[in-house]
Enzyme design. Structure first.
Site, PDB file in Angstrom:
ATOM      1  CG  ASP A 183      58.333 -35.629   5.900  1.00 27.81           C
ATOM      2  OD1 ASP A 183      57.151 -35.920   6.175  1.00 27.81           O
ATOM      3  OD2 ASP A 183      59.111 -35.087   6.706  1.00 27.81           O
ATOM      4  CD  GLU A 213      47.502 -40.311   6.090  1.00 26.69           C
ATOM      5  OE1 GLU A 213      46.906 -41.258   6.620  1.00 26.69           O
ATOM      6  OE2 GLU A 213      48.054 -39.402   6.758  1.00 26.69           O
TER       7      GLU A 213
END
Length: 327
Positions: free
Chosen positions: A220, A246
């Protein structure tokens, strides 16, 4: 409206995003004592008392804007003769032909649950205030002023909730919904004014390995730092968003094929040479430049094929969809 829906054993109505009644079935018309023409095009709140309008603003609009639906809401409608009809209401926000509608079903209720007692007490106080002398009327005017203030605050909260629906909470970038709306708007501008633009799909290389090795909190952190890096590298009119996982996307106005691939290669080089916290990554990019006949789906498909080519060719690189035809 087909006969099954019109005579269903529950009331049904559909309103616009601003509360105007678009359709209503016969069951609800009979319940409230109206003719169809008396309600179509009118604001839903025209069938409510002042108290219920306040309750509706306080709960229904903010909740359905945030969650897209409301379940088991207790509220009262007012009949054509001024009688209150307590109902159980379910609603859902939907898109049809590019417009937003809120479709609702209602069941008449004989009793209210305990937490509605406060609403009934407030209603009684308001009705008493309407019948008092000049001194009471002055208090009522103050109450109306307070109500208007609260209504404005609710509108402000509604705008905040609407904004939250377009933002990715992790990175602070626009989310997929935000991106899709911007892509459609940019395509429409291209068709009208021939304003050329390019599209990037960007993917972090071996991101699963980062999560598996360091854990999701580190993953993250990498996503957040990359989002900041992409935003800092973008031009004022560029649109950068998180597409999911992503993957990031960008819309670059006034950008042809040659300029787009040059910018994409700079993105790759900068990402590869920049520490994101304590971690270093590379990204792969697929690029597509709009052409006549493109739709949002075809443009995304072309960019996605180019991204796949970048991945297949060793990653940490940018590929333009137009070059795939030549290979």
């Amino acid at each position: 409206m087909d006969i099954q829906l019109d005579t269903a054993p529950c009331g049904y109505f559909s309103i616009s995003n601003t509360g105007l009644i678009q359709s209503v079935n016969g069951t609800l018309l009979n319940m409230l004592g109206y003719e169809r023409g008396e309600l179509l095009g009118k604001h839903l709140e025209s069938t409510m008392s002042v108290t219920n309008k306040l309750f509706f603003h306080t709960y229904f609009y903010p909740y359905i804007q945030l969650h897209g639906h409301v379940n088991e809401m207790y509220v009262s409608f007012r009949t054509s003769t001024g009688q209150d009809v307590p109902v159980l209401l379910n609603g859902i926000r939907q898109q049809r032909d590019g417009e937003t509608f809120i479709d609702c079903v209602v069941l008449a209720m004989r009793k209210r649950i305990e937490h509605e007692k406060d609403v009934l007490q407030t209603k009684a106080k308001l009705e008493e205030l309407y019948q008092k002398t000049n001194e009471a009327n002055q208090k009522l005017e103050l109450l109306h002023a307070e109500y208007e203030t609260k209504q404005q605050e609710l509108l402000r909260i509604n705008h905040q909730l609407e904004a939250m629906a377009w933002i990715d909470p992790l990175t602070g970038l626009g989310n997929r919904r935000f991106f899709q709306e911007k892509l459609l708007a940019t395509l429409a501008s291209y068709r009208e004014n021939e304003e050329l633009f390019s599209l990037f799909i960007m993917d972090i290389d071996h991101f699963k390995k980062i999560n598996d090795t360091y854990g999701h909190p580190v993953g993250d952190l990498v996503l957040t730092n990359l989002a900041r890096l992409l935003q800092s590298m973008s031009r004022e009119n560029d649109i950068v968003a998180r597409y999911g996982g992503e993957e990031f996307v960008a819309i670059l106005p006034d950008t042809d094929q040659e300029t787009a691939i040059s910018i994409a290669e700079r993105y790759c080089a900068t990402a590869a040479s920049t520490l994101l916290g304590e971690y270093q990554i590379t990204i792969s990019i697929g690029v597509a430049t709009v052409s006549s006949g493109d739709t949002d789906q075809s443009l995304l498909h072309h960019a996605d094929l180019a991204l796949y080519a970048s991945k297949s060719s060793g990653r940490n690189r940018a590929t333009h969809a137009a070059n795939l035809v030549k290979n």
